[in-house]
Design a protein around this motif. Structure first.
Motif, mmCIF file in Angstrom:
data_model
loop_
_atom_site.group_PDB
_atom_site.id
_atom_site.type_symbol
_atom_site.label_atom_id
_atom_site.label_comp_id
_atom_site.label_asym_id
_atom_site.label_seq_id
_atom_site.Cartn_x
_atom_site.Cartn_y
_atom_site.Cartn_z
ATOM 1 N N TRP A 234 22.249 12.929 18.412
ATOM 2 C CA TRP A 234 22.358 12.439 19.785
ATOM 3 C C TRP A 234 22.161 13.546 20.812
ATOM 4 C CZ3 TRP A 234 26.582 14.673 22.290
ATOM 5 C CH2 TRP A 234 27.516 15.274 21.459
ATOM 6 N N LEU A 235 22.197 14.813 20.358
ATOM 7 C CA LEU A 235 21.984 15.951 21.249
ATOM 8 C C LEU A 235 20.545 16.473 21.216
ATOM 9 C CD1 LEU A 235 25.100 18.336 20.972
ATOM 10 C CD2 LEU A 235 24.236 17.190 23.013
ATOM 11 N N THR A 236 19.700 15.877 20.385
ATOM 12 C CA THR A 236 18.355 16.410 20.167
ATOM 13 C C THR A 236 17.523 16.441 21.449
ATOM 14 O OG1 THR A 236 18.387 15.642 17.874
ATOM 15 C CG2 THR A 236 16.245 16.170 18.808
ATOM 16 N N TYR A 237 17.594 15.374 22.226
ATOM 17 C CA TYR A 237 16.833 15.350 23.484
ATOM 18 C C TYR A 237 17.297 16.469 24.409
ATOM 19 C CZ TYR A 237 15.486 14.104 28.214
ATOM 20 O OH TYR A 237 15.012 14.159 29.496
ATOM 21 N N TRP A 238 18.618 16.576 24.585
ATOM 22 C CA TRP A 238 19.143 17.607 25.486
ATOM 23 C C TRP A 238 18.765 18.996 25.006
ATOM 24 C CZ3 TRP A 238 22.737 21.498 24.372
ATOM 25 C CH2 TRP A 238 23.116 22.279 25.475
ATOM 26 N N TRP A 239 18.924 19.241 23.703
ATOM 27 C CA TRP A 239 18.676 20.580 23.176
ATOM 28 C C TRP A 239 17.239 21.027 23.429
ATOM 29 C CZ3 TRP A 239 21.892 24.233 21.328
ATOM 30 C CH2 TRP A 239 21.289 25.366 20.762
ATOM 31 N N ASN A 240 16.301 20.127 23.298
ATOM 32 C CA ASN A 240 14.887 20.498 23.431
ATOM 33 C C ASN A 240 14.336 20.330 24.839
ATOM 34 O OD1 ASN A 240 13.889 21.224 20.602
ATOM 35 N ND2 ASN A 240 14.983 19.307 20.233
ATOM 36 N N THR A 241 15.246 20.077 25.811
ATOM 37 C CA THR A 241 14.808 20.015 27.209
ATOM 38 C C THR A 241 15.632 20.934 28.112
ATOM 39 O OG1 THR A 241 16.227 18.076 27.569
ATOM 40 C CG2 THR A 241 13.906 17.663 27.063
ATOM 41 N N LEU A 248 12.942 24.421 19.997
ATOM 42 C CA LEU A 248 12.161 24.489 18.760
ATOM 43 C C LEU A 248 10.825 25.179 19.021
ATOM 44 C CD1 LEU A 248 12.279 23.382 15.750
ATOM 45 C CD2 LEU A 248 10.773 21.577 16.581
ATOM 46 N N SER A 249 10.473 26.128 18.170
ATOM 47 C CA SER A 249 9.284 26.951 18.393
ATOM 48 C C SER A 249 7.991 26.140 18.408
ATOM 49 C CB SER A 249 9.200 28.042 17.323
ATOM 50 O OG SER A 249 9.113 27.467 16.028
ATOM 51 N N VAL A 250 7.915 25.074 17.605
ATOM 52 C CA VAL A 250 6.697 24.271 17.565
ATOM 53 C C VAL A 250 6.489 23.557 18.899
ATOM 54 C CG1 VAL A 250 5.477 22.425 16.371
ATOM 55 C CG2 VAL A 250 6.952 23.945 15.084
ATOM 56 N N ILE A 251 7.580 23.049 19.474
ATOM 57 C CA ILE A 251 7.480 22.392 20.772
ATOM 58 C C ILE A 251 7.113 23.408 21.849
ATOM 59 C CG2 ILE A 251 8.785 21.144 22.549
ATOM 60 C CD1 ILE A 251 10.398 19.841 20.361
ATOM 61 N N ASP A 252 7.616 24.627 21.687
ATOM 62 C CA ASP A 252 7.377 25.696 22.660
ATOM 63 C C ASP A 252 6.047 26.410 22.422
ATOM 64 O OD1 ASP A 252 8.402 26.735 24.960
ATOM 65 O OD2 ASP A 252 9.634 28.255 24.007
ATOM 66 N N HIS A 253 5.322 26.019 21.360
ATOM 67 C CA HIS A 253 4.019 26.615 21.017
ATOM 68 C C HIS A 253 4.116 28.141 20.878
ATOM 69 C CE1 HIS A 253 2.177 22.711 21.681
ATOM 70 N NE2 HIS A 253 2.754 22.654 22.862
#
Length: 373
Positions: A234-241, A248-253
């Protein structure tokens, strides 16, 4: 007597002064409590809103992106978008369903793009690439889980008319679909290929020491992001925004996720603008839900899947680069050892993007087909 009266008056005045001070302290204490409660409520309200992803922008709705791709409507009302490659479906000798990876879509069907026209025509190959739920132009699935992916693939194949059996290829996070289909609909597969499939570090069939060793070799930011996806989805959205910690490095390229070969491949395609609408319906429904499903608690353990082709009427292939930074080769080797019916192919000097290397698509497809004829 007079002295006693004065003392009584002083005592009364002192008592009144003490009462006023007590009242002021009580009033101040009450105000602080109210301020604390208001601040706490405000903080909780902010935290609640911060963890709630925005609603998806569904394709074809008034505020959503337009529909540009052909789509199949599933029984629950959702749509899956797709893109066809190769010879016409009706004339095909071999029919493949391709499932894309993380932060990708139907337009990135690597094995379809890099097959030579001669191979496609001579073998009669048809490949249909689908957008997984929430990606591209496929509707989000708020109930998405590993098992539902197999149901989507089977229903899609039936409604598109792929016949009783078809081949399946999954790249990276698309490996979820292949494992799911091997578990739940093996009778529908003519064969299957896993290309650098992402491994869930919490699969029970992986030795704890081996899994921990591979996990600890990941970037610290990725270890935290995957912990959140697994233990607090439930924290995944917050953590990656959020902006407080690295996401996450893949999202951050991040360049550190690429091996030597990966960097060469990325450089090869530099300047080729990719306007594919991968995340147009929202990052939560595509990237973040992918993390929650991929690294969450699975309904089964892939290391315990039984051989779908006991009579050798088909085969399953797993391809892995030995220099893949994103998916540890040590875990892939263990899976191949536990499932000896899988044909394991380790590519020396290859990273995560090895299917894009020259000649690999031809090799992957021909290996799948030739080992069965």
């Amino acid at each position: 007597m007079a002295g006693g009266g004065i003392n009584r008056r002083v005592s009364a005045a002192s008592a009144r002064s003490h009462t006023r001070k007590s009242n002021r302290k009580s009033s101040s204490s009450g105000l602080l409590k109210k301020l604390f409660l208001v601040s706490l409520v405000g903080l909780l309200a902010w935290a609640y809103q911060a963890t709630r992803p925005p609603p998806p922008k569904i394709c074809g709705t008034p505020n959503g992106p337009p529909i540009t791709a052909p789509r199949i409507k599933l029984n629950d009302g959702r749509h899956l978008a797709y893109k066809e490659h190769g010879v016409p479906k009706e004339k095909a000798q071999y029919k493949f369903v391709y499932v894309h990876g993380f932060d990708s879509c139907r337009n990135h069907a690597v094995v379809a793009h890099f097959l030579s026209p001669e191979t496609v025509e001579s073998l009669g190959i048809y490949i249909v690439a689908i957008d997984r739920s929430g990606y591209g132009e496929s509707d989000p699935n708020p109930k998405r889980e590993v098992k539902s992916i197999a149901s989507d693939v089977e229903e899609f194949a039936d409604k598109l008319g792929l016949g009783e059996k078809f081949y399946l290829v999954g790249f990276s996070m698309g490996g979820q679909a292949v494992w799911s289909c091997l578990k739940y609909i093996p009778h529908r597969l003519a064969g299957a290929t896993l290309l650098a499939p992402v491994v869930n570090y919490w699969w029970s069939g992986l030795p704890a020491n081996l899994s921990a060793e591979a996990y600890n070799k990941q970037l610290q930011r990725d270890r935290w992001a995957l912990r959140v996806a697994h233990h607090a989805p439930w924290l995944t959205y917050w953590w990656n925004t959020q902006k407080l910690f690295p996401i996450l490095s893949v999202i951050d390229h991040l360049p550190e996720i690429f091996s030597r070969q990966d960097k060469e491949i990325v450089e090869q395609f530099a300047g080729m603008e990719d306007s594919s609408p991968v995340k147009q319906q929202g990052e939560y429904e595509s990237l973040h839900r992918d993390l929650v499903v991929g690294f969450g608690k699975w309904e089964f353990d892939p290391t315990e899947v039984t051989n779908p082709f006991p009579n050798k009427e088909g085969s399953v292939h797993l391809w892995q680069g030995d220099e893949d930074i994103l998916v540890p080769v040590t875990l892939q080797r263990h899976i191949a050892e536990k499932l000896p019916w899988i044909q394991y192919h380790e590519v020396v000097g290859a990273g995560h993007l090895f299917p894009y290397a020259k000649g690999m698509s031809e090799t992957i497809i021909k290996t799948q087909l030739y080992l069965e004829n």
